[in-house]
Design a protein around this motif. Sequence first.
Motif, PDB file in Angstrom:
ATOM      1  N   LEU A  92       0.814  -1.075  -0.233  1.00  0.00           N
ATOM      2  CA  LEU A  92       0.054  -0.048   0.048  1.00  0.00           C
ATOM      3  C   LEU A  92       0.871   1.300   0.046  1.00  0.00           C
ATOM      4  CD1 LEU A  92      -2.851  -1.074   2.414  1.00  0.00           C
ATOM      5  CD2 LEU A  92      -3.204  -0.218   0.001  1.00  0.00           C
ATOM      6  N   GLY A  93       2.182   1.297   0.560  1.00  0.00           N
ATOM      7  CA  GLY A  93       2.918   2.386   0.389  1.00  0.00           C
ATOM      8  C   GLY A  93       3.309   2.714  -0.760  1.00  0.00           C
ATOM      9  N   PRO A  94       3.875   1.962  -1.709  1.00  0.00           N
ATOM     10  CA  PRO A  94       3.993   2.287  -3.128  1.00  0.00           C
ATOM     11  C   PRO A  94       2.960   2.720  -3.846  1.00  0.00           C
ATOM     12  CG  PRO A  94       4.849   0.008  -2.692  1.00  0.00           C
ATOM     13  CD  PRO A  94       4.666   0.518  -1.545  1.00  0.00           C
ATOM     14  N   TYR A  95       1.962   2.055  -3.667  1.00  0.00           N
ATOM     15  CA  TYR A  95       0.708   2.392  -4.509  1.00  0.00           C
ATOM     16  C   TYR A  95       0.207   3.434  -4.065  1.00  0.00           C
ATOM     17  CZ  TYR A  95      -4.189   1.821  -5.401  1.00  0.00           C
ATOM     18  OH  TYR A  95      -5.662   2.410  -5.866  1.00  0.00           O
ATOM     19  N   SER A  96       0.006   3.728  -2.806  1.00  0.00           N
ATOM     20  CA  SER A  96      -0.621   5.240  -2.281  1.00  0.00           C
ATOM     21  C   SER A  96       0.484   6.315  -2.879  1.00  0.00           C
ATOM     22  CB  SER A  96      -0.803   5.129  -0.798  1.00  0.00           C
ATOM     23  OG  SER A  96       0.503   5.349  -0.242  1.00  0.00           O
ATOM     24  N   THR A  97       1.787   6.126  -2.823  1.00  0.00           N
ATOM     25  CA  THR A  97       2.636   6.924  -3.530  1.00  0.00           C
ATOM     26  C   THR A  97       2.243   7.525  -4.878  1.00  0.00           C
ATOM     27  OG1 THR A  97       4.472   6.313  -1.894  1.00  0.00           O
ATOM     28  CG2 THR A  97       4.920   7.606  -3.876  1.00  0.00           C
ATOM     29  N   ILE A  98       2.162   6.422  -5.602  1.00  0.00           N
ATOM     30  CA  ILE A  98       1.825   6.634  -7.011  1.00  0.00           C
ATOM     31  C   ILE A  98       0.576   7.564  -7.326  1.00  0.00           C
ATOM     32  CG2 ILE A  98       1.347   5.318  -9.213  1.00  0.00           C
ATOM     33  CD1 ILE A  98       3.349   3.288  -8.383  1.00  0.00           C
ATOM     34  N   VAL A  99      -0.419   6.910  -6.490  1.00  0.00           N
ATOM     35  CA  VAL A  99      -1.967   7.558  -6.715  1.00  0.00           C
ATOM     36  C   VAL A  99      -1.859   9.069  -6.017  1.00  0.00           C
ATOM     37  CG1 VAL A  99      -4.255   7.384  -5.606  1.00  0.00           C
ATOM     38  CG2 VAL A  99      -3.149   5.342  -6.339  1.00  0.00           C
ATOM     39  N   ALA A 100      -1.202   9.123  -5.059  1.00  0.00           N
ATOM     40  CA  ALA A 100      -1.265  10.615  -4.335  1.00  0.00           C
ATOM     41  C   ALA A 100      -0.448  11.587  -5.322  1.00  0.00           C
ATOM     42  CB  ALA A 100      -0.570  10.543  -2.925  1.00  0.00           C
ATOM     43  N   TYR A 101       0.507  11.264  -5.647  1.00  0.00           N
ATOM     44  CA  TYR A 101       1.250  12.236  -6.611  1.00  0.00           C
ATOM     45  C   TYR A 101       0.675  12.311  -8.014  1.00  0.00           C
ATOM     46  CZ  TYR A 101       5.057  13.394  -3.479  1.00  0.00           C
ATOM     47  OH  TYR A 101       5.643  13.730  -2.498  1.00  0.00           O
ATOM     48  N   THR A 102      -0.003  11.399  -8.423  1.00  0.00           N
ATOM     49  CA  THR A 102      -0.867  11.547  -9.724  1.00  0.00           C
ATOM     50  C   THR A 102      -2.130  12.340  -9.551  1.00  0.00           C
ATOM     51  OG1 THR A 102      -0.086   9.242 -10.325  1.00  0.00           O
ATOM     52  CG2 THR A 102      -2.423  10.040 -11.507  1.00  0.00           C
TER      53      THR A 102
END
Length: 226
Positions: free
Chosen positions: A184-194
């Motif tokens: 969820l860490g890397p996934y949330s990073t991608i989604v948040a910055y997108t």
Amino acid sequence: FKSLLILVPSLIAVILLAYRTEVVALLIGYLIVAYYLELVKFIEIGIAVIMSSLLYIGISVLRYWLIGVAFSPLQTVLIRNTVTCSNLDLLIEKFGIGGLTKGSLHWAVLSSMFRSLPGPKIAPRRIVAFLLRGTPYISMTSTLYGPLIIDFGLIGAIIILLLYGFIVGLGYGLSMKPNCKPLLGPYSTIVAYTIVAVETGLLDLNVYIYIAISIAILLASIKVHR
């Protein structure tokens, strides 16, 4: 509310950078992780969204105040978003089909910082300003789509965003598997910055690094969690 308190130290540290993008991305990323881990209730999500909005407006007003421009909070939000959307309209009119710079705009993220690299020596958002206003001395945003249209045209932008969407979907699928919650860490990073980049565009080296590391972790986890 206790779960939101965990965020406060990181939030304070990021606010000191005076960059709106990182502040909002941190809050969004936290909400994504906390939601899927069932750490927050609906009311806490609402509070965090309000906090994100107020912080975004507050930092915007502060930045304008520091450079001597006086805007009300409402004007700050409306003016920036209106100009950004207007920039996108102009870019579509000028470079909508075939594009212009063939990747040079995004490459400028690196070449403008590392002078030994070939390519443009001014920052990408200043290139956008030059193409739109004829001056490289200011920076301009043009949404997530604008830089892609400048580089690759409308069709190229659609293809790239479809591939990017596939990666986001892959991250979601992997992070939802049993015993894969750390993803969820890397996934949330991608989604948040997108989400943030919908307004600002993906034209920052630190964001490239965050997303590249996140994608690498997700891809590496495919073999592990088959």
